[in-house]
Design a protein around this motif. Sequence first.
Motif, mmCIF file in Angstrom:
data_model
loop_
_atom_site.group_PDB
_atom_site.id
_atom_site.type_symbol
_atom_site.label_atom_id
_atom_site.label_comp_id
_atom_site.label_asym_id
_atom_site.label_seq_id
_atom_site.Cartn_x
_atom_site.Cartn_y
_atom_site.Cartn_z
ATOM 1 N N LYS A 146 0.829 -1.212 0.000
ATOM 2 C CA LYS A 146 0.000 0.000 0.000
ATOM 3 C C LYS A 146 0.860 1.257 0.000
ATOM 4 C CE LYS A 146 -4.082 -2.067 2.025
ATOM 5 N NZ LYS A 146 -4.880 -2.305 3.221
ATOM 6 N N LEU A 147 1.927 1.252 0.774
ATOM 7 C CA LEU A 147 2.838 2.400 0.778
ATOM 8 C C LEU A 147 3.524 2.548 -0.580
ATOM 9 C CD1 LEU A 147 4.431 2.046 4.312
ATOM 10 C CD2 LEU A 147 2.950 3.907 3.519
ATOM 11 N N HIS A 148 3.868 1.424 -1.184
ATOM 12 C CA HIS A 148 4.484 1.423 -2.517
ATOM 13 C C HIS A 148 3.539 2.101 -3.513
ATOM 14 C CE1 HIS A 148 5.361 -0.380 -6.472
ATOM 15 N NE2 HIS A 148 6.608 -0.493 -6.053
ATOM 16 N N ALA A 149 2.276 1.705 -3.497
ATOM 17 C CA ALA A 149 1.297 2.294 -4.415
ATOM 18 C C ALA A 149 1.119 3.786 -4.141
ATOM 19 C CB ALA A 149 -0.035 1.566 -4.285
ATOM 20 N N LYS A 150 1.077 4.158 -2.876
ATOM 21 C CA LYS A 150 0.939 5.575 -2.505
ATOM 22 C C LYS A 150 2.138 6.379 -3.013
ATOM 23 C CE LYS A 150 1.115 8.432 1.566
ATOM 24 N NZ LYS A 150 1.624 8.368 2.919
ATOM 25 N N ASP A 151 3.317 5.843 -2.849
ATOM 26 C CA ASP A 151 4.524 6.543 -3.293
ATOM 27 C C ASP A 151 4.577 6.682 -4.812
ATOM 28 O OD1 ASP A 151 5.279 6.821 -0.689
ATOM 29 O OD2 ASP A 151 6.958 5.416 -0.787
ATOM 30 N N MET A 152 4.051 5.693 -5.510
ATOM 31 C CA MET A 152 4.079 5.762 -6.980
ATOM 32 C C MET A 152 3.242 6.934 -7.488
ATOM 33 S SD MET A 152 6.235 3.555 -7.843
ATOM 34 C CE MET A 152 6.079 3.562 -9.604
ATOM 35 N N LEU A 153 2.230 7.344 -6.731
ATOM 36 C CA LEU A 153 1.399 8.471 -7.137
ATOM 37 C C LEU A 153 2.143 9.802 -7.078
ATOM 38 C CD1 LEU A 153 -1.953 7.551 -5.327
ATOM 39 C CD2 LEU A 153 -1.473 7.442 -7.787
#
Length: 180
Positions: A146-153
């Motif tokens: 989830k943090l990975h996806a958030k950071d990709m934004l």
Amino acid sequence: MTDQFWLTILSSSLISGIIAAVIAGVFSLRGKQSEYVNDYFKTIVVRRLEAYESLEQLINSLKLSVLDDDHQLYHQVFSNEAAWKDIYRRLLVATAHPLWLSNEVFAKTRELNIMLLQASTHNRDLVEFGKSNYAPIAELRDQIEKLHAKDMLTLHDVKCFLKKKKTSQGSFEPIDVRGG
């Protein structure tokens, strides 16, 4: 009078030329500075993308589960020594460049590292360790994903990323994995 006329024209042309050259030089210098900053930001984004690709491989490696004969789940990476070494190698690659990961992602991967380090230092059966830690590892993996996806934004927002890195409080913490 014609000499003065030509002198006026030449001097105004010369002054106009100098002013135009100065203005062009200023704009050229600004353009080069902007180009340098853009190249610098591109380099940071590329390095961050590489770090997050390694993290994605780690996340994907922890998604495959095995149902044992006793009907308990464990992650496939605990099924044999080769898979265990592979996941630990992936973890080391993913955390090798903490500068490029967000502070939150690095903290969670560090938690995972500590958890997996306990499996290698307690001389436990890997399968048994995987069974007893299935839920915490799955939850940690989910948090990292989830943090990975958030950071990709926000990967493109280099200024914000660098400000957060600047204000992060780094510290050294020794870890005793002998006590279980």
